[in-house]
Design a protein around this motif. Structure first.
Motif, PDB file in Angstrom:
ATOM      1  N   PRO A 275      33.566  14.584 -58.753  1.00  0.00           N
ATOM      2  CA  PRO A 275      33.568  14.394 -60.209  1.00  0.00           C
ATOM      3  C   PRO A 275      32.264  13.819 -60.754  1.00  0.00           C
ATOM      4  CG  PRO A 275      34.939  12.746 -59.125  1.00  0.00           C
ATOM      5  CD  PRO A 275      34.562  13.742 -58.073  1.00  0.00           C
ATOM      6  N   THR A 276      31.367  13.344 -59.891  1.00  0.00           N
ATOM      7  CA  THR A 276      30.106  12.760 -60.362  1.00  0.00           C
ATOM      8  C   THR A 276      28.983  13.790 -60.480  1.00  0.00           C
ATOM      9  OG1 THR A 276      29.282  12.216 -58.131  1.00  0.00           O
ATOM     10  CG2 THR A 276      30.736  10.608 -59.199  1.00  0.00           C
ATOM     11  N   LYS A 277      29.243  15.011 -60.023  1.00  0.00           N
ATOM     12  CA  LYS A 277      28.180  16.021 -60.002  1.00  0.00           C
ATOM     13  C   LYS A 277      28.416  17.091 -61.076  1.00  0.00           C
ATOM     14  CE  LYS A 277      26.854  15.385 -55.174  1.00  0.00           C
ATOM     15  NZ  LYS A 277      25.597  14.701 -55.566  1.00  0.00           N
ATOM     16  N   PRO A 278      27.388  17.896 -61.373  1.00  0.00           N
ATOM     17  CA  PRO A 278      27.518  18.933 -62.415  1.00  0.00           C
ATOM     18  C   PRO A 278      28.554  19.997 -62.032  1.00  0.00           C
ATOM     19  CG  PRO A 278      25.211  18.559 -61.840  1.00  0.00           C
ATOM     20  CD  PRO A 278      26.027  17.842 -60.818  1.00  0.00           C
TER      21      PRO A 278
ATOM     22  N   LEU B 193      29.991  25.344 -56.746  1.00  0.00           N
ATOM     23  CA  LEU B 193      30.967  25.234 -57.823  1.00  0.00           C
ATOM     24  C   LEU B 193      31.750  23.950 -57.615  1.00  0.00           C
ATOM     25  CD1 LEU B 193      32.411  28.869 -58.078  1.00  0.00           C
ATOM     26  CD2 LEU B 193      30.621  27.822 -59.471  1.00  0.00           C
ATOM     27  N   ASN B 194      31.732  23.090 -58.600  1.00  0.00           N
ATOM     28  CA  ASN B 194      32.371  21.785 -58.485  1.00  0.00           C
ATOM     29  C   ASN B 194      33.773  21.829 -59.078  1.00  0.00           C
ATOM     30  OD1 ASN B 194      33.016  19.119 -58.266  1.00  0.00           O
ATOM     31  ND2 ASN B 194      31.412  18.377 -59.650  1.00  0.00           N
ATOM     32  N   LEU B 195      34.783  21.877 -58.228  1.00  0.00           N
ATOM     33  CA  LEU B 195      36.167  22.007 -58.676  1.00  0.00           C
ATOM     34  C   LEU B 195      36.745  20.718 -59.258  1.00  0.00           C
ATOM     35  CD1 LEU B 195      37.632  24.245 -55.815  1.00  0.00           C
ATOM     36  CD2 LEU B 195      36.470  24.900 -57.928  1.00  0.00           C
ATOM     37  N   LYS B 196      36.011  19.623 -59.160  1.00  0.00           N
ATOM     38  CA  LYS B 196      36.477  18.355 -59.737  1.00  0.00           C
ATOM     39  C   LYS B 196      35.767  18.025 -61.058  1.00  0.00           C
ATOM     40  CE  LYS B 196      39.643  16.849 -56.889  1.00  0.00           C
ATOM     41  NZ  LYS B 196      41.036  16.640 -57.346  1.00  0.00           N
ATOM     42  N   HIS B 197      34.963  18.932 -61.532  1.00  0.00           N
ATOM     43  CA  HIS B 197      34.319  18.713 -62.828  1.00  0.00           C
ATOM     44  C   HIS B 197      35.348  18.898 -63.941  1.00  0.00           C
ATOM     45  CE1 HIS B 197      31.635  19.425 -66.275  1.00  0.00           C
ATOM     46  NE2 HIS B 197      30.731  18.741 -65.578  1.00  0.00           N
ATOM     47  N   ARG B 198      35.147  18.233 -65.067  1.00  0.00           N
ATOM     48  CA  ARG B 198      36.128  18.273 -66.157  1.00  0.00           C
ATOM     49  C   ARG B 198      36.304  19.683 -66.715  1.00  0.00           C
ATOM     50  NH1 ARG B 198      33.605  15.019 -71.193  1.00  0.00           N
ATOM     51  NH2 ARG B 198      35.491  15.909 -72.133  1.00  0.00           N
ATOM     52  N   TYR B 199      35.290  20.553 -66.574  1.00  0.00           N
ATOM     53  CA  TYR B 199      35.400  21.921 -67.079  1.00  0.00           C
ATOM     54  C   TYR B 199      35.700  22.955 -65.998  1.00  0.00           C
ATOM     55  CZ  TYR B 199      33.303  19.966 -71.304  1.00  0.00           C
ATOM     56  OH  TYR B 199      33.062  19.212 -72.411  1.00  0.00           O
ATOM     57  N   ALA B 200      36.041  22.477 -64.806  1.00  0.00           N
ATOM     58  CA  ALA B 200      36.291  23.408 -63.693  1.00  0.00           C
ATOM     59  C   ALA B 200      37.445  24.356 -63.991  1.00  0.00           C
ATOM     60  CB  ALA B 200      36.566  22.630 -62.408  1.00  0.00           C
TER      61      ALA B 200
END
Length: 315
Positions: free
Chosen positions: A194-197, A222-229
């Motif tokens: 969640p801390t990465k883009p 691909l960051n699956l924990k990002h707020r827009y994932a």
């Protein structure tokens, strides 16, 4: 790259032309609902010769859940030219034809004998290639070569001829398959931080002419924990289900191509010269020339990449 010079006769262009090697179109099939289904590739006939992007035109075949059978009929018009004073083996030797395949991205390889040749045989000599891969067996790219090898050296050895059984005496043809199709034209790594883009690209190659187009040398995260994932959708749902994923892929290709365009190899990459099979250079050459990506300006590159991706995956 280490090169070796064989101290025995091997197949050269002149001899290759004399033997009259011919092939029929490749047939791709898989098991589907307890029957064999022959399928055609999306954009078939537009590919670089002997390079196939394995996108099923109807979107049914999935390499992770379906097997893959590759069939092709081949023939030698004058196999006798392979023997004797102008050939690669003595007249009492026996040659073999085999399929040699390898996939560096899958860390798998195999070789399967398919036919034998002897000096007394009158052409044409026909033989069939047939290879079946299990579901999930392959990923990335696989190179399939039809090779000529020494099956039996005979009783009389002569200077200049190979004598070790199994020696490869030449490659009759070679084809490269990009297996992952719709889901992985680009090496993709999914992470949860969640801390990465939401996404980013890494270019870690040393030599794009030889380094493989795989996760070790170039990848998109691909960051699956990002707020827009949630707007990406999981890869298994397919690229067509996520316009945002198409945009990420398009931007990623732009970054890779921009990076390569700054290198001394760019002129060769654009024409597919001196690039090794499965390399980053070969992959980018394939995308540029097969799908019509225009590198004459950044604006045209951005537009033509998106026109291609949306037309192929959305329609």
């Amino acid at each position: 790259m280490q090169n070796t010079i064989p101290l025995y006769r091997s197949l050269d262009e002149k001899l290759f032309n004399k033997i009259g090697y011919e092939v029929e179109p490749v047939i791709f099939s898989h098991s589907f609902e307890e029957e064999e289904r022959i399928f055609t590739l999306d954009g078939e006939g537009e590919e670089k010769p002997n390079v196939y992007l394995m996108n099923d035109k109807e979107g049914i075949w999935d390499p992770s859940i379906h097997d893959l059978t590759i069939q092709q009929r081949c023939s030698l018009e004058m196999p006798s030219f392979l023997f004797g004073s102008s050939g690669v083996a003595t007249k009492d030797s026996r040659l073999g034809v085999a399929v040699n395949w390898y996939s560096r991205t899958s860390s798998m390889r195999g070789i399967e004998p398919i036919s034998t040749l002897e000096a007394y045989e009158v052409g044409p000599k026909e033989f069939d290639i047939e290879i079946t891969y299990k579901p999930g067996q392959l990923r990335g790219s696989v190179v399939i070569e039809t090779v000529l090898y020494l099956e039996n050296s005979g009783k009389w050895s002569e200077p200049g001829y190979a004598t070790k059984v199994g020696t490869i005496l030449g490659v009759l043809d070679s084809k490269t398959l990009y297996i992952d199709g719709e889901g992985s034209e680009f090496p993709i790594v999914e992470i949860e931080d969640p801390t990465k883009p939401l996404w980013w690209v890494e270019c870690n190659w040393t030599d794009p002419m030889t380094d493989l187009f795989d996760q070790e040398n170039v990848r998109i995260y691909l960051n699956l924990k990002h707020r827009y994932a949630k707007d990406i959708n999981h890869l298994k749902k397919g690229i067509a289900q996520s316009p945002l994923l198409i945009e990420i892929l398009a931007a990623s290709f732009q970054i890779i191509i921009n990076e390569l365009s700054q290198s001394q190899d760019w002129a060769d990459i654009k024409i597919g010269q001196n690039v090794e099979k499965g390399s980053i250079g070969e992959a980018i050459y394939y995308f540029l020339n097969t799908f019509g990506w225009d590198t004459s300006s950044p604006e045209k590159l951005a537009r033509t990449i998106r026109e291609d991706l949306y037309s192929r995956f959305v329609g």
